[in-house]
Design an enzyme around this catalytic site. Structure first.
Site, PDB file in Angstrom:
ATOM      1  N   ALA A   1      -3.417  -5.360 -12.049  1.00  0.00           N
ATOM      2  CA  ALA A   1      -3.144  -3.935 -12.242  1.00  0.00           C
ATOM      3  C   ALA A   1      -4.303  -3.185 -12.882  1.00  0.00           C
ATOM      4  CB  ALA A   1      -1.884  -3.756 -13.089  1.00  0.00           C
TER       5      ALA A   1
ATOM      6  N   THR B   1      -5.672   0.693 -12.397  1.00  0.00           N
ATOM      7  CA  THR B   1      -5.601   1.716 -13.441  1.00  0.00           C
ATOM      8  C   THR B   1      -6.913   2.480 -13.551  1.00  0.00           C
ATOM      9  OG1 THR B   1      -6.215   0.141 -15.178  1.00  0.00           O
ATOM     10  CG2 THR B   1      -3.867   0.478 -14.789  1.00  0.00           C
TER      11      THR B   1
ATOM     12  N   ILE C   1      -0.452  -3.626  -4.929  1.00  0.00           N
ATOM     13  CA  ILE C   1       0.302  -3.293  -3.716  1.00  0.00           C
ATOM     14  C   ILE C   1      -0.155  -1.978  -3.105  1.00  0.00           C
ATOM     15  CG2 ILE C   1       2.336  -4.591  -4.491  1.00  0.00           C
ATOM     16  CD1 ILE C   1       3.601  -1.932  -5.360  1.00  0.00           C
ATOM     17  N   ASP C   2      -1.313  -1.469  -3.551  1.00  0.00           N
ATOM     18  CA  ASP C   2      -1.724  -0.103  -3.202  1.00  0.00           C
ATOM     19  C   ASP C   2      -2.702  -0.012  -2.040  1.00  0.00           C
ATOM     20  OD1 ASP C   2      -4.169  -0.928  -4.463  1.00  0.00           O
ATOM     21  OD2 ASP C   2      -3.346  -0.282  -6.387  1.00  0.00           O
TER      22      ASP C   2
ATOM     23  N   HIS D   1       1.918  -9.878  -3.892  1.00  0.00           N
ATOM     24  CA  HIS D   1       3.129  -9.097  -4.142  1.00  0.00           C
ATOM     25  C   HIS D   1       3.403  -8.096  -3.027  1.00  0.00           C
ATOM     26  CE1 HIS D   1       2.552  -9.974  -8.723  1.00  0.00           C
ATOM     27  NE2 HIS D   1       2.943 -11.020  -8.040  1.00  0.00           N
TER      28      HIS D   1
ATOM     29  N   CYS E   1      12.552  -9.741  11.484  1.00  0.00           N
ATOM     30  CA  CYS E   1      11.495 -10.186  12.402  1.00  0.00           C
ATOM     31  C   CYS E   1      10.087  -9.900  11.898  1.00  0.00           C
ATOM     32  CB  CYS E   1      11.691  -9.560  13.780  1.00  0.00           C
ATOM     33  SG  CYS E   1      11.338  -7.782  13.858  1.00  0.00           S
TER      34      CYS E   1
ATOM     35  N   CYS F   1      15.281  -1.781  12.220  1.00  0.00           N
ATOM     36  CA  CYS F   1      14.159  -2.168  13.069  1.00  0.00           C
ATOM     37  C   CYS F   1      14.417  -1.812  14.537  1.00  0.00           C
ATOM     38  CB  CYS F   1      13.907  -3.660  12.925  1.00  0.00           C
ATOM     39  SG  CYS F   1      12.560  -4.300  13.936  1.00  0.00           S
TER      40      CYS F   1
ATOM     41  N   CYS G   1      14.728  -5.438  16.499  1.00  0.00           N
ATOM     42  CA  CYS G   1      15.835  -6.388  16.356  1.00  0.00           C
ATOM     43  C   CYS G   1      17.039  -5.829  15.614  1.00  0.00           C
ATOM     44  CB  CYS G   1      15.343  -7.661  15.663  1.00  0.00           C
ATOM     45  SG  CYS G   1      14.988  -7.431  13.906  1.00  0.00           S
TER      46      CYS G   1
ATOM     47  N   ILE H   1     -13.667  -2.936 -15.754  1.00  0.00           N
ATOM     48  CA  ILE H   1     -14.079  -3.773 -14.628  1.00  0.00           C
ATOM     49  C   ILE H   1     -15.223  -3.134 -13.866  1.00  0.00           C
ATOM     50  CG2 ILE H   1     -13.281  -4.862 -12.491  1.00  0.00           C
ATOM     51  CD1 ILE H   1     -10.412  -4.539 -13.789  1.00  0.00           C
TER      52      ILE H   1
END
Length: 267
Positions: free
Chosen positions: A45, A49, A124-125, A142, A153, A175, A178, A259
């Protein structure tokens, strides 16, 4: 003269080196990445951020304002499915407004130059892909909240399509292929982790010679076990994070700070 390669270290007691100086951290990381034959980057995360996306678990994050929706609740209750989709649409507006940061771009550049073999992420972005990392080398433990998938499916469904279905019918989507339930492709609480992604991540942790953690609190299992697996297999372990993590003592180097500042000049 050929540059020296990074050999897997012997499995022995080692002392962690804490680095807070940006230049010293860049030099250390650059040397290790340059010498590595098989470097893997693992992001959490904290990576996002720095693009302005709040951490889910931090004060002000989504889980401080509302309870997460369990997978079984999604499957069993229509009103819960509609609420889950409402949250996903809101979340993706935030994701769309965010841009990949210098850390994302640096990792993508290192991937493009063959210096990073794969990116394992808890995020997840989709920002790694937007920065230029090929989707096939980004392993999303995730899931991904920027599109939907059939729970039966696996067929992909774009969010604009899902939004239109809900607006038109007032019902959660099914869906086209299916008839199964369509859900955001993120992993909800209580939902099984993606088997293929976990197997790929485990294989990478066991075979890499350098494992770089960037922005993960290393508090969520089973993903948080990957750095320890890599270290126990002899890989050099580097953790880049603003705050201490439970695995700092297992790392060879801990770079304490932002980072992007550590990564941006390395590529």
């Amino acid at each position: 003269m050929n540059a020296p390669t990074l050999e897997k270290r012997k499995i022995e007691t080692q002392h962690m080196t804490l680095v807070s100086d940006i230049n010293a951290g860049r030099e250390t990381l650059s040397r290790l990445i340059h010498q590595s034959r098989h470097c893997v980057v693992f992001t959490g995360a904290g990576m996002s951020t720095e693009s302005g996306i709040p951490d889910f678990r931090s004060p002000g994050g989504i889980w401080s304002r509302m309870d997460p929706i369990e997978f079984d609740e999604f499957v069993s209750d229509e009103s819960t499915r509609l609420e889950d989709w409402r949250r996903r649409f809101e979340m993706n507006e935030q994701f769309s407004a965010a841009d990949p940061n210098s850390g994302h771009h640096a990792i993508a550049t290192l991937v493009g130059r063959g210096k990073v073999a794969a990116v394992i992420t808890q995020n997840i972005d989709g920002l790694h892909q937007r920065a230029g990392c090929p989707s096939e080398i980004v392993i999303e433990l995730h899931g991904n909240a920027t599109f939907g998938a059939c729970l039966n499916c696996g067929a992909r469904h774009e969010l604009d399509e899902v939004r239109a279905i809900i607006a038109r019918s007032g019902l959660s989507p099914r869906c086209d292929s299916c008839g199964g339930l369509v859900k955001s492709a993120v992993i909800n609480f209580g939902q099984a982790m993606p088997v293929e992604a976990m197997e790929r991540a485990l294989d990478l942790a066991e075979t890499c010679d350098l494992f770089v953690v960037a922005g993960s609190s290393l508090a969520v299992q089973p993903a948080a076990s990957l750095p320890l697996i890599a270290s126990r297999q002899g890989a050099h372990l580097v953790i880049i994070n603003r705050d201490p993590t439970p695995l700092d003592d297992a790392a060879e180097y801990v770079l304490r700070g932002n980072i992007g500042e550590f990564l941006e000049d390395i590529a």
